[in-house]
Design a protein around this motif. Structure first.
Motif, mmCIF file in Angstrom:
data_model
loop_
_atom_site.group_PDB
_atom_site.id
_atom_site.type_symbol
_atom_site.label_atom_id
_atom_site.label_comp_id
_atom_site.label_asym_id
_atom_site.label_seq_id
_atom_site.Cartn_x
_atom_site.Cartn_y
_atom_site.Cartn_z
ATOM 1 N N TYR A 1 48.951 24.054 42.645
ATOM 2 C CA TYR A 1 49.212 25.321 41.967
ATOM 3 C C TYR A 1 47.899 25.954 41.502
ATOM 4 N N GLY A 2 47.007 25.108 40.993
ATOM 5 C CA GLY A 2 45.688 25.606 40.585
ATOM 6 C C GLY A 2 44.926 26.190 41.765
ATOM 7 N N SER A 3 45.104 25.591 42.945
ATOM 8 C CA SER A 3 44.415 26.097 44.135
ATOM 9 C C SER A 3 44.853 27.511 44.460
ATOM 10 N N LEU A 4 46.160 27.779 44.313
ATOM 11 C CA LEU A 4 46.591 29.143 44.620
ATOM 12 C C LEU A 4 46.165 30.101 43.509
ATOM 13 N N LEU A 5 46.098 29.593 42.272
ATOM 14 C CA LEU A 5 45.581 30.445 41.191
ATOM 15 C C LEU A 5 44.126 30.834 41.454
ATOM 16 N N PHE A 6 43.366 29.904 42.022
ATOM 17 C CA PHE A 6 41.956 30.212 42.307
ATOM 18 C C PHE A 6 41.829 31.392 43.272
ATOM 19 N N LEU A 7 42.753 31.449 44.245
ATOM 20 C CA LEU A 7 42.672 32.521 45.233
ATOM 21 C C LEU A 7 42.882 33.889 44.570
ATOM 22 N N ILE B 1 44.137 25.027 34.485
ATOM 23 C CA ILE B 1 45.396 25.705 34.149
ATOM 24 C C ILE B 1 46.532 25.194 35.036
ATOM 25 N N GLY B 2 46.214 24.941 36.313
ATOM 26 C CA GLY B 2 47.222 24.389 37.211
ATOM 27 C C GLY B 2 47.752 23.058 36.706
ATOM 28 N N LEU B 3 46.845 22.198 36.274
ATOM 29 C CA LEU B 3 47.242 20.875 35.779
ATOM 30 C C LEU B 3 48.026 20.988 34.472
ATOM 31 N N VAL B 4 47.517 21.822 33.548
ATOM 32 C CA VAL B 4 48.212 21.996 32.274
ATOM 33 C C VAL B 4 49.617 22.536 32.516
ATOM 34 N N ASN B 5 49.723 23.468 33.461
ATOM 35 C CA ASN B 5 51.015 24.061 33.794
ATOM 36 C C ASN B 5 51.980 23.002 34.327
ATOM 37 N N ALA B 6 51.493 22.166 35.248
ATOM 38 C CA ALA B 6 52.362 21.157 35.857
ATOM 39 C C ALA B 6 52.812 20.130 34.819
ATOM 40 N N PHE B 7 51.858 19.612 34.052
ATOM 41 C CA PHE B 7 52.228 18.584 33.064
ATOM 42 C C PHE B 7 53.040 19.189 31.922
ATOM 43 N N GLY B 8 52.701 20.411 31.558
ATOM 44 C CA GLY B 8 53.464 21.073 30.495
ATOM 45 C C GLY B 8 54.922 21.240 30.885
#
Lengths: 233, 287
Positions: free
Chosen positions: B16-22, B248-255
């Motif tokens: 998810y973070g990878s797509l946010l980076f784009l 943010i991707g990681l926080v989003n997933a774990f959150g």
């Protein structure tokens, strides 16, 4: 015809009328000093020539052509170099990259990264360092080297001695004399009067947005009335 | 919560973070260089996704459809930039309102053309399966997306660090006026950066599609996340966008997995902390 011919320019910041009809000339192979107290418009004059703050009325001719309506990058590409107040080195670029940006106009001539390194050997040692890591003196060398990279015919120098140790100021004086000998025209804004008088061939004093004196800098060395009235020293 | 829980969410978060980076890489560079806050950046993502899925529906290959979506989005972005936006760089308020207007127009255009139903986007067939490691199962496409985004990030880094265009862009981010005074045509760099931002966001729509799918309003959901990335990473910093996106991707997933009822809130914990203790962001220049 002078290399740089500024004719009756009026320059404003918003509603503040900073330059109120300034005219001045600069010639190849000479140093023209712009003197005056703080806040009288010397830096604004430099900014008007390079196009950062274009004059609202009046003319700026460079090598016979009107440049006052051109964007800054066009003015630079015609051969106007700038060593700005505060040096404005790009902090996230290395020394080498700062010089490369200076070379963007691609004007051929004696100055390349190699010849700049010969002029300032210290910059070669620091070539991989970032601009933000340099000392004040190194930044000043870089600011001059960066401007030379475009092989300018006119060099605008705004307070190059600001914040430099006396020894470095003496080196700066020698550098300016050498540049003058190459045929470069230098317009020098300087608070350090001994430095300005040592290198200048002609001087202007600006007061409250107007030229109040133009002549031989030798007069300023001797005429205490002119000095106290316009320079406060 | 065993190791499986952590690995699963870590991979999902990285994807998810990878797509946010784009999305965020363009956002941060466009802001850093031109002081334009491009609220249409996630609408570019959504447009790229819809163009891509239409082309796939006509039998196009997934990758080519994604690339075409990116290129068409870039063309639209350039049209918007050259017709309107280029006059308002360094005028954040006007450019913000303009890009908000274009985001709304794009949203309505998408709704009119593709309707209100969500569209799933299937990953390319060769990456459609799952990987099983012990009791751990995750989509192959996650790994592919992470790999592609890292590759795009590497290309962007190298362009910025190793090319003359990159030197000029970094110089202009540092001190635009000075760059002009040295003969740099900064406007040319503006066009290139805006175009690259739109291209990567549009391409990202298709690449991220198998994870986000495409539906009206997705852009509005992604926008706060993209801004969270920019704030955490530091405005104008590509390194910041990269690290911030993964964070943010990681926080989003774990959150979402650990406090599902607070999922939106957890994203903004790092944002609030950064704003309180390091307002310039992790990699931004001092404000």
């Amino acid at each position: 015809m002078s290399l740089l011919d500024v004719v009756d320019i009026h320059t404003y910041y918003e509603h503040s009328h900073v330059l109120q009809g300034v005219s001045m000339q600069a010639e190849s192979g000479t140093v023209t000093a712009l003197l005056g107290r703080n806040g009288v418009g010397k830096t604004t004059l430099i900014r008007s020539v390079i196009g950062f703050t274009p004059p609202r009325t009046g003319r700026v001719a460079f090598a016979g052509e009107a440049i006052e309506k051109l964007p800054s990058h066009e003015i630079a590409r015609r051969g106007v170099g700038l060593v700005p107040q505060g040096r404005r080195i790009f902090p996230s670029l290395t020394v080498r990259e700062n010089l490369a940006v200076g070379g963007v106009p691609g004007r051929p001539g004696r100055w390349t990264a190699e010849t700049v390194y010969e002029l300032f050997p210290r910059l070669r040692e620091r070539s991989g360092n970032y601009g933000g890591q340099l000392s004040g003196g190194e930044q000043q060398m870089l600011a001059i080297g960066r401007a030379l990279m475009a092989n300018p015919v006119l060099l605008l120098m705004d307070e190059p001695s600001e914040g430099l140790a006396p020894l470095i100021v003496r080196e700066l004086e020698a550098t300016m004399s050498r540049l003058k000998e190459t045929g470069l025209a230098i317009v020098l804004v300087e608070q350090n009067l001994p430095l300005a008088l040592a290198v200048a061939d002609t001087a202007y004093i600006i007061s409250k947005g107007r030229v109040v004196f133009h002549g031989d800098p030798e007069i300023l060395r001797t005429d205490h009335a002119v000095r106290t009235t316009f320079l406060g020293i | 919560m065993g190791i499986q829980f952590y690995v699963q969410n870590a991979l999902g978060g990285l994807a998810y973070g990878s797509l946010l980076f784009l999305i965020a890489s363009g956002l941060t560079l466009i802001f850093g260089l031109m002081r334009i806050i491009n609220l249409a950046q996630t609408a570019f993502y959504l447009l790229g996704a819809y163009i891509g899925l239409s082309l796939v529906g006509q039998g196009w290959n997934f990758w080519l459809a994604g690339l075409a979506g990116g290129v068409l989005t870039m063309a639209l972005g350039l049209a918007v930039y050259s017709a309107f936006l280029h006059r308002y760089h360094a005028d954040p308020l006007t450019s913000l309102l303009l890009t908000l207007g274009f985001a709304l127009i794009l949203d309505d255009g998408i709704l009119a053309r593709w309707g209100g139903d969500p569209h799933a986007i299937a990953p390319p067939a060769m990456l459609g399966g799952s990987i099983t490691v012990g009791s751990l199962v995750f989509p192959q496409y996650w790994l592919a997306l992470i790999g592609i985004s890292f590759l795009i990030a590497a290309i962007m880094f190298l362009s910025l660090q190793r090319t003359m265009l990159g030197v000029i862009i970094r110089a202009s981010v540092d001190d635009e006026e000075m760059a002009r005074g040295l003969g740099v045509d900064v406007n040319r760099a503006f066009y290139i950066v805006f175009a690259a931002g739109a291209l990567i966001a549009g391409l990202g729509g298709m690449l991220g599609g198998p994870i986000t799918s495409a539906y009206p309003g997705l852009d509005g959901e992604l926008l706060p996340l993209a801004f969270a990335v920019v704030i955490v990473g530091g405005m104008g910093s590509l390194t910041g966008a990269f690290v911030g996106s993964l964070l943010i991707g990681l926080v989003n997933a774990f959150g979402k997995a650990m406090f599902p009822e607070l999922s939106y809130f957890t994203i903004f914990v790092p944002v609030a902390l950064i704003m309180a203790f390091r307002p310039q962001g992790l990699f931004g220049r001092k404000l």
